[in-house]
Scaffold this motif. Structure first.
Motif, short mmCIF file in Angstrom:
data_model
loop_
_atom_site.label_atom_id
_atom_site.label_comp_id
_atom_site.label_asym_id
_atom_site.label_seq_id
_atom_site.Cartn_x
_atom_site.Cartn_y
_atom_site.Cartn_z
N SER A 1 -2.70 -1.81 14.10
CA SER A 1 -3.50 -2.89 14.76
C SER A 1 -4.27 -2.13 16.18
O SER A 1 -5.28 -2.43 16.36
CB SER A 1 -3.01 -4.17 15.13
OG SER A 1 -2.53 -4.50 13.91
N ALA B 1 -6.75 0.24 15.21
CA ALA B 1 -7.90 -0.73 14.80
C ALA B 1 -8.75 -0.86 15.98
O ALA B 1 -9.86 -0.88 16.11
CB ALA B 1 -7.53 -2.01 14.07
N THR C 1 5.35 -10.71 10.64
CA THR C 1 3.99 -10.96 9.86
C THR C 1 4.45 -10.97 8.32
O THR C 1 3.70 -11.99 7.61
CB THR C 1 3.19 -9.63 10.21
OG1 THR C 1 2.85 -9.74 11.54
CG2 THR C 1 1.89 -9.71 9.29
N GLY D 1 -5.05 -3.48 3.03
CA GLY D 1 -6.11 -4.31 3.24
C GLY D 1 -7.51 -3.75 3.15
O GLY D 1 -8.46 -4.31 3.52
N ILE E 1 -5.40 -4.66 7.86
CA ILE E 1 -6.67 -5.19 8.37
C ILE E 1 -7.48 -4.16 8.13
O ILE E 1 -8.56 -3.48 9.00
CB ILE E 1 -6.72 -5.50 9.88
CG1 ILE E 1 -5.91 -4.38 10.50
CG2 ILE E 1 -6.02 -6.86 10.14
CD1 ILE E 1 -5.82 -4.68 12.15
N SER F 1 -12.17 -7.02 1.33
CA SER F 1 -12.39 -8.33 1.00
C SER F 1 -12.30 -8.52 -0.70
O SER F 1 -12.89 -7.57 -1.31
CB SER F 1 -13.47 -8.87 1.57
OG SER F 1 -14.71 -8.24 1.18
N ALA G 1 -5.16 -14.78 3.80
CA ALA G 1 -5.08 -13.86 4.57
C ALA G 1 -4.53 -14.39 6.07
O ALA G 1 -5.22 -14.74 7.18
CB ALA G 1 -6.84 -13.43 5.24
N TYR H 1 -1.93 -14.57 9.29
CA TYR H 1 -1.95 -13.98 10.86
C TYR H 1 -0.49 -14.06 11.34
O TYR H 1 -0.30 -15.11 11.72
CB TYR H 1 -2.99 -14.28 11.78
CG TYR H 1 -2.77 -13.67 13.19
CD1 TYR H 1 -3.08 -12.29 13.48
CD2 TYR H 1 -2.84 -14.63 14.21
CE1 TYR H 1 -3.06 -11.75 14.74
CE2 TYR H 1 -2.93 -14.05 15.25
CZ TYR H 1 -3.02 -12.65 15.53
OH TYR H 1 -3.09 -12.11 17.19
#
Length: 346
Positions: free
Chosen positions: A40, A43, A157, A248, A271, A275, A291, A293
């Motif tokens: 993350s 990202a 998570t 993902g 992430i 989709s 999805a 979190y």
């Protein structure tokens, strides 16, 4: 104090000197014992300036553990010197979701500009971390902070994701885990501890597939164009009752959808920008796509209890604070086996 910061859009993270934080009313100052490194963070560092909702520079690290160094006025419930883990998804504490203990789904955090540490607020890859409230701390007790700090995200998570699907993971069922790195190798252990399901692991790395087998996967397959048909073959054509995609990306989401059976759960945790196409005749009958979190503070307590009884453990590589940029380089290159942990005061 020293801290690892993301200084500007497009720049590499650097170790810098910043002022020591001081706790205000209700706040807690931690001397950081361990901080996890996560995709993350990469990202965030890959976002264009238009996508950032917080100013830079930013001290990284949303997985944190430490010893209580000081308590602000009115902060109670913890003692100086106590070892704690940080619950990362901070919320307002007042909205409908927060009232249920689901601060990860706070309805007002964005409007109030409340950010998790390391994902907007100053993070844990520093010698000290300021925590906004004692409700965002969980006692570690005798747990080793270095080996267990990743559970604040890499454990919480997947636990939150898996928990919803447990009614479908009965005897004879199959769960597929896509991506067996930091989160995925913990997810495999959680599935083993919480359900009788057969676990099929998918990854593009032979080393990570080897880790998947070590931690309990029944099958470990390459995540390629043949993966979905292999899962269907292994399940006698039924497909999986639950699929958890910890990458993902578009290719893995497509594989996740193709692995799913009737009345299955497909949970996209990673992430990577993928989709799923969902609709009648496109997805299996009554398949549910989610999805989620992060997770709740109560669930973090449950995950740490699973660590205490030996049901789950994290494979970690440790780095000093000065070596933290190298840890991110290795993570970006796919060279971390398990989770990288920074020791800011080690």
């Amino acid at each position: 104090m020293k801290a690892l910061q993301y200084p500007a859009v497009g720049a590499a993270p650097v170790v810098v000197d910043v002022p020591d934080p001081e706790p205000g009313p209700g706040q807690v100052l931690l001397e950081v014992t361990a901080a996890g490194v996560c995709h993350s963070d990469i990202a965030v560092m890959g976002m264009p300036a238009s996508a950032l909702r917080f100013p830079l520079p930013l001290t990284l690290g949303h997985e944190g553990a430490g010893k209580v160094a000081a308590l602000g006025d009115g902060a109670t419930g913890f003692a100086v010197g106590e070892s704690v883990a940080v619950y990362g998804p901070w919320g307002c504490g007042m909205c409908h979701m927060c009232a249920q203990g689901k601060e990860n789904y706070c309805l007002r955090a964005a409007d109030l500009k409340i950010f998790p540490p390391g994902l907007g607020a100053p993070g844990a890859i520093a010698q000290y971390l300021l925590v906004d409230s004692t409700r965002h701390l969980v006692p570690l007790g005798g747990l080793d902070p270095v080996r267990n700090v990743p559970l604040t995200d890499a454990g919480l998570t997947p636990y939150h994701a898996i928990k919803t699907s447990l009614p479908k993971l009965t005897g004879g069922s199959t769960a597929v885990v896509i991506g067996t790195g930091g989160l995925g190798h913990v997810a495999i252990q959680l599935l083993r501890a919480l359900s009788p399901a057969r676990v099929i692991a998918l990854d593009v790395s032979p080393e990570k597939l080897e880790l998947a087998k070590e931690v309990g996967a029944d099958e470990a397959l390459m995540s390629d164009e043949k993966a979905a048909s292999a899962v269907k073959d292994l399940t006698g054509g039924r497909g999986a009752e639950a699929v958890f995609d910890f990458v993902g990306a578009p290719p893995t989401v497509a594989i996740a959808s193709a692995c799913a059976g009737v009345e299955s759960d497909v949970t996209v945790v990673g992430i990577g920008g993928g989709s799923a196409q969902v609709g009648f005749g496109v997805t299996p009958y009554d398949a549910a796509f989610r999805a989620p979190y992060w997770g709740t503070r109560a669930e973090l307590i449950e995950v740490l209890d699973l660590a205490r009884d030996g049901s789950v453990s994290v494979h970690v590589e440790t780095y000093s604070l000065d070596e933290a940029p190298k840890a991110y380089e290795r993570l970006h290159a796919g060279q971390i086996r398990g989770r990288a942990v920074i020791l800011p005061n080690g």
